[in-house]
Design an enzyme around this catalytic site. Structure first.
Site, PDB file in Angstrom:
ATOM      1  N   ASN A   1       0.904  -1.147  -0.112  1.00 48.66           N
ATOM      2  CA  ASN A   1      -0.047   0.008  -0.023  1.00 48.66           C
ATOM      3  C   ASN A   1       0.946   1.213   0.076  1.00 48.66           C
ATOM      4  O   ASN A   1       2.142   1.203   0.118  1.00 48.66           O
ATOM      5  CB  ASN A   1      -1.075   0.067   1.151  1.00 48.66           C
ATOM      6  CG  ASN A   1      -0.056   0.013   2.510  1.00 48.66           C
ATOM      7  OD1 ASN A   1       0.571   0.840   2.793  1.00 48.66           O
ATOM      8  ND2 ASN A   1      -0.271  -1.354   3.145  1.00 48.66           N
TER       9      ASN A   1
ATOM     10  N   ASP B   1      -4.619  -5.959   4.925  1.00 42.97           N
ATOM     11  CA  ASP B   1      -5.814  -6.950   5.612  1.00 42.97           C
ATOM     12  C   ASP B   1      -5.813  -8.188   5.146  1.00 42.97           C
ATOM     13  O   ASP B   1      -6.160  -9.186   5.754  1.00 42.97           O
ATOM     14  CB  ASP B   1      -7.101  -6.136   5.283  1.00 42.97           C
ATOM     15  CG  ASP B   1      -7.314  -4.889   5.898  1.00 42.97           C
ATOM     16  OD1 ASP B   1      -6.767  -4.841   7.113  1.00 42.97           O
ATOM     17  OD2 ASP B   1      -7.714  -3.797   5.369  1.00 42.97           O
TER      18      ASP B   1
ATOM     19  N   LYS C   1       8.664 -17.719  -9.704  1.00 46.46           N
ATOM     20  CA  LYS C   1       8.012 -16.613 -10.438  1.00 46.46           C
ATOM     21  C   LYS C   1       6.589 -17.186 -11.432  1.00 46.46           C
ATOM     22  O   LYS C   1       6.927 -18.222 -12.228  1.00 46.46           O
ATOM     23  CB  LYS C   1       8.775 -15.795 -11.466  1.00 46.46           C
ATOM     24  CG  LYS C   1       8.193 -14.556 -11.952  1.00 46.46           C
ATOM     25  CD  LYS C   1       9.241 -13.891 -12.881  1.00 46.46           C
ATOM     26  CE  LYS C   1       8.170 -12.786 -13.457  1.00 46.46           C
ATOM     27  NZ  LYS C   1       9.242 -12.299 -14.669  1.00 46.46           N
TER      28      LYS C   1
ATOM     29  N   PRO D   1      -3.613 -11.546  10.343  1.00 42.65           N
ATOM     30  CA  PRO D   1      -4.097 -11.201  11.902  1.00 42.65           C
ATOM     31  C   PRO D   1      -4.134  -9.877  12.419  1.00 42.65           C
ATOM     32  O   PRO D   1      -3.519  -9.004  11.481  1.00 42.65           O
ATOM     33  CB  PRO D   1      -2.906 -11.851  12.595  1.00 42.65           C
ATOM     34  CG  PRO D   1      -1.822 -11.902  11.536  1.00 42.65           C
ATOM     35  CD  PRO D   1      -2.496 -12.230  10.255  1.00 42.65           C
ATOM     36  N   ASP D   2      -5.204  -9.413  12.955  1.00 41.48           N
ATOM     37  CA  ASP D   2      -5.330  -8.008  13.321  1.00 41.48           C
ATOM     38  C   ASP D   2      -4.416  -7.647  14.520  1.00 41.48           C
ATOM     39  O   ASP D   2      -4.830  -8.315  15.764  1.00 41.48           O
ATOM     40  CB  ASP D   2      -6.799  -7.701  13.455  1.00 41.48           C
ATOM     41  CG  ASP D   2      -7.069  -6.293  13.641  1.00 41.48           C
ATOM     42  OD1 ASP D   2      -5.954  -5.548  14.170  1.00 41.48           O
ATOM     43  OD2 ASP D   2      -8.073  -5.584  13.195  1.00 41.48           O
ATOM     44  N   ILE D   3      -3.179  -6.907  14.374  1.00 47.80           N
ATOM     45  CA  ILE D   3      -2.481  -7.036  15.440  1.00 47.80           C
ATOM     46  C   ILE D   3      -2.906  -6.187  16.404  1.00 47.80           C
ATOM     47  O   ILE D   3      -2.707  -6.240  17.597  1.00 47.80           O
ATOM     48  CB  ILE D   3      -1.016  -6.585  14.917  1.00 47.80           C
ATOM     49  CG1 ILE D   3      -0.682  -7.422  13.683  1.00 47.80           C
ATOM     50  CG2 ILE D   3       0.061  -6.600  15.956  1.00 47.80           C
ATOM     51  CD1 ILE D   3       0.388  -6.979  12.729  1.00 47.80           C
TER      52      ILE D   3
ATOM     53  N   PHE E   1      -4.559   3.604  14.643  1.00 47.42           N
ATOM     54  CA  PHE E   1      -4.886   4.633  13.295  1.00 47.42           C
ATOM     55  C   PHE E   1      -5.931   4.272  12.571  1.00 47.42           C
ATOM     56  O   PHE E   1      -6.102   2.988  12.528  1.00 47.42           O
ATOM     57  CB  PHE E   1      -3.539   4.710  12.504  1.00 47.42           C
ATOM     58  CG  PHE E   1      -2.532   5.966  13.239  1.00 47.42           C
ATOM     59  CD1 PHE E   1      -1.978   5.686  14.318  1.00 47.42           C
ATOM     60  CD2 PHE E   1      -2.368   7.080  12.631  1.00 47.42           C
ATOM     61  CE1 PHE E   1      -1.151   6.765  14.769  1.00 47.42           C
ATOM     62  CE2 PHE E   1      -1.588   7.917  13.043  1.00 47.42           C
ATOM     63  CZ  PHE E   1      -0.963   7.871  14.369  1.00 47.42           C
TER      64      PHE E   1
ATOM     65  N   LYS F   1     -12.208  -2.924  17.813  1.00 45.27           N
ATOM     66  CA  LYS F   1     -10.754  -3.434  18.042  1.00 45.27           C
ATOM     67  C   LYS F   1     -10.412  -3.316  19.555  1.00 45.27           C
ATOM     68  O   LYS F   1      -9.642  -4.182  20.086  1.00 45.27           O
ATOM     69  CB  LYS F   1      -9.724  -2.529  17.347  1.00 45.27           C
ATOM     70  CG  LYS F   1     -10.057  -2.439  15.836  1.00 45.27           C
ATOM     71  CD  LYS F   1      -8.862  -2.731  15.003  1.00 45.27           C
ATOM     72  CE  LYS F   1      -9.126  -2.444  13.617  1.00 45.27           C
ATOM     73  NZ  LYS F   1      -8.025  -2.912  12.785  1.00 45.27           N
TER      74      LYS F   1
END
Ligand code: C5P
Length: 403
Positions: free
Chosen positions: A214, A282, A292, A309-311, A329, A347
């Site tokens: 990203n 995500d 490749k 995983p959502d840390i 954030f 969260k």
């Protein structure tokens, strides 16, 4: 003075020397700041150069002295914007009635006034002028404006002046200015606290040469780590791949993927606070190819995704060893406040720093940020400011919360 010595050590101070007889004290000020371990970059106004010579200032500072807004050599080496921000504190000594008036009214017509307009750092002024000028309603109005703007002021003192009059207007003595500069750094409220900061993007591999990423630059996370370090925290900085330098003095852990970041975060605990500024992917690609992937006539490869995983959620919901303060954030492009408020609840973190990262804002990859701080009591809009200023404000809030 022992306290001041510790607080100024390693700091970079931009010293603007205005035009007044008190300018002779600024030579001593340079020396004492250096004795306290600070690096001083001097700026001499045209009027200041009538009282002290550029040669004596630069000889004492051990660097060149900046004098002219349009000095091309200096511009080639360091632009005035950079000059105004490279330092951690701007000290104006002596601050004349004219310099104070310029500052209060936002003039930017010479190097000193332009630097003072362009800086995003704390400014401390040491006024010095004739008692009538000091007491003049215009100067007192300007003083009130500057204090309202958050400018710190040391002095002036009562005493005999070079002009033969007696009263308020004498510039503070060097030890008082040094003490005020040390106080401006606010001491080290986070000394003894361990704070974890995640930063940057993650890279999720598709095959050995391709990955999903990203646009996070890591600028805000880096600024936060630096601001926390400058308040005395010990910082573990877990960062995805960026081209930013590592924060000086932090324990730095480089990671690639969300799962690497999760491992590094787990290993970094316990912490007194954790700030999750990373833009974690995500999803990851299931069955990363070990070679490749080739173009074939059979069409494009189908990529299957799995959730990462959502840390932030994991750390926020720890039953044992949860940091006292967990800050997440929320980079959003629509309904920023509503989405971020819901995210805080979902969260389980304490605060969310929400920002609008729509391309039109220029925030992703840019130098500025426009954030809203959300806690259990609601939301607080911060004005658009540099990422360094957001970081300084957040670090101060964190210090207050951990007291
Ligand atoms: O859900 P979303 O990605 O918008 O949440 C953003 C916040 O959650 C950020 O603080 C980010 O660092 C954190 N996060 C995380 N692990 C993920 C996704 C996001 O820690 N897998």
């Amino acid at each position: 003075m022992v306290v001041a010595l510790a607080q100024l050590a390693g700091k970079h101070i931009l010293l603007i020397i205005g035009g007044g007889i008190a300018a002779y004290k600024s030579l001593e000020l340079i020396r004492r700041m250096q004795d306290a371990g600070a690096a001083v970059t001097p700026v001499l106004t045209k009027a200041g150069a009538q009282f002290v010579t550029p040669l004596s200032v630069s000889a004492l500072a051990g660097t060149g002295v900046h004098q002219d807004l349009f000095d091309l050599t200096a511009e080639a080496e360091m632009g005035h914007i950079e000059l105004s921000r490279a330092a951690e504190l701007v000290v104006v000594a002596p601050a004349t009635a004219d310099l104070m008036a310029k500052m209060a009214h936002g003039h930017a017509n010479d190097l000193a006034s332009t630097l003072l307009m362009a800086t995003d750092k704390q400014v401390l002024i040491a006024p010095a002028m004739n008692v009538r000028m000091w007491e003049h309603p215009a100067t007192q109005r300007n003083l009130a404006t500057l204090q309202e703007d958050g400018i710190l002021v040391v002095g002036p003192e009562d005493g005999g002046m070079a002009c033969g009059e007696f009263g308020a207007g004498r510039m503070s003595e060097v030890p008082q200015i040094i003490d005020a500069a040390a106080a401006a750094f606010g001491g080290c409220p986070l000394r003894g606290k361990h704070i974890l900061v995640t930063s940057g993007p993650t890279h999720e591999p598709i095959d050995p040469v391709r990955y999903i990423a990203n646009r996070s630059s890591g600028a805000q996370g880096l600024a936060i780590a630096q601001a926390l370090l400058s308040l005395g925290a010990s910082v573990t900085f877990v960062t995805g791949p960026t081209d930013k330098p590592a924060p000086k003095g932090a324990q730095v852990v480089h990671v690639q993927t969300a799962r690497d970041m999760q491992d590094a975060v787990r290993a970094a605990l316990p912490a007194d606070a954790a700030v999750f500024a990373a833009a974690v992917a995500d999803w990851r690609v299931v069955g990363e190819s070990q070679s490749k992937i080739k173009k074939t006539k059979d069409g494009m490869p189908a990529l299957e995704f799995a959730e990462n995983p959502d840390i932030l959620a994991e750390v926020s919901q720890l039953e044992k060893g949860r940091p006292n303060l967990v800050v997440g954030f929320a980079a959003e492009t629509d309904d920023v406040i509503a989405n971020a408020t819901a995210k805080r609840k979902r969260k389980g973190c304490d605060w969310i720093v929400a920002n609008d990262v729509s391309p039109a804002t220029g925030i992703m990859g840019g130098a500025e940020n426009d954030v809203t701080l959300i806690d259990q009591n609601g939301s607080e809009d911060w004005p658009r400011m540099s990422k360094d200023a957001v970081a300084a404000k957040l670090a101060k809030r964190i210090a207050e919360a951990l007291l």
